[in-house]
Design a protein around this motif. Structure first.
Motif, short mmCIF file in Angstrom:
data_model
loop_
_atom_site.label_atom_id
_atom_site.label_comp_id
_atom_site.label_asym_id
_atom_site.label_seq_id
_atom_site.Cartn_x
_atom_site.Cartn_y
_atom_site.Cartn_z
N TRP A 62 0.79 -1.43 0.33
CA TRP A 62 0.13 -0.06 0.43
C TRP A 62 0.80 1.51 0.33
O TRP A 62 0.41 2.44 -0.81
CB TRP A 62 -0.79 0.06 1.07
N SER A 63 1.38 1.45 0.97
CA SER A 63 2.75 2.83 1.08
C SER A 63 3.39 3.20 0.17
O SER A 63 3.73 3.97 -0.89
CB SER A 63 3.98 2.34 2.40
N SER A 66 0.54 2.77 -3.69
CA SER A 66 -1.38 3.31 -3.84
C SER A 66 -1.07 5.35 -4.45
O SER A 66 0.27 5.98 -3.85
CB SER A 66 -1.68 3.74 -2.17
N GLU A 68 -3.17 8.89 -4.86
CA GLU A 68 -3.56 10.10 -4.41
C GLU A 68 -4.99 9.16 -3.42
O GLU A 68 -5.91 8.72 -3.99
CB GLU A 68 -3.95 11.16 -4.82
N GLY A 70 -5.10 7.23 -1.09
CA GLY A 70 -5.17 5.89 -1.13
C GLY A 70 -5.34 4.33 -1.57
O GLY A 70 -5.47 3.10 -1.39
N THR A 147 6.85 10.09 0.33
CA THR A 147 5.47 9.45 0.43
C THR A 147 6.03 7.82 -0.76
O THR A 147 5.03 7.51 -0.61
CB THR A 147 5.38 10.16 -1.21
#
Length: 170
Positions: A62-63, A66, A68, A70, A147
């Motif tokens: 996910w990190s 993903s 915007e 999530g 990010t």
């Protein structure tokens, strides 16, 4: 809709080959999973203990993948970043307008469109930066490191890095 098997096949950093940035996010994922498990045990909500390795993997996937909000997309989440991309992500929030035969579209209306001519054999890339794609290299690098947990080495970043070295040598 992203199926479990498709999801678990997306990129995630592995401890043995992780960069410093990836090591940091791996540690955060491990701590988060330990917290989740301990909270569930304290509240006695565990019928069957979760697989800690799978939970960590899901958090890392996910990190790293993903978009915007999530969201993770079956096809688009596999496309690599470039600060000078040759494609863009097109969002169609009106699902009635999504072409059912469009092989480029994910089920949720996300599709890839070319931003310029792409040579045969050239990798298709998108920008993970949104409006920050127009920022200076240090800003782009900081955002990607924070990010997405990597240092960009795309052609644009490498050219700007070389130009910066030439300017500082003058």
């Amino acid at each position: 809709v992203l199926k479990e098997k498709e999801f678990l096949n997306l990129y995630y950093p592995k401890q043995a080959t992780a960069s410093k940035e990836e090591q940091d996010i791996i540690q955060v994922a491990k701590l988060a999973v330990e917290y989740i498990i301990s909270e569930q045990q304290q509240q006695q909500n565990l019928h069957q203990p979760p697989d800690q390795e799978i939970l960590e993997r899901v958090m890392l996937i996910w990190s790293c993948n993903s978009f915007e909000g999530g969201l993770i997309y079956p096809k688009i989440s596999r496309i690599n970043h470039s600060c000078n991309p040759n494609a863009i992500v097109q969002t169609n929030h009106d699902s009635s307008k999504i072409s059912k035969g469009d092989d480029d579209a994910d089920d949720d209306g996300q599709s890839i469109r070319t931003a310029r001519k792409i040579k045969v054999g050239e990798e298709i890339t998108i920008s993970y930066l949104g409006l920050f794609a127009y920022a200076e290299r240090p800003v782009r690098q900081a955002i990607l490191k924070k990010t997405k947990h990597f240092v960009c080495t795309c052609v644009r970043c490498e050219q700007e890095k070389q130009e910066g070295m030439k300017d500082s040598a003058s």
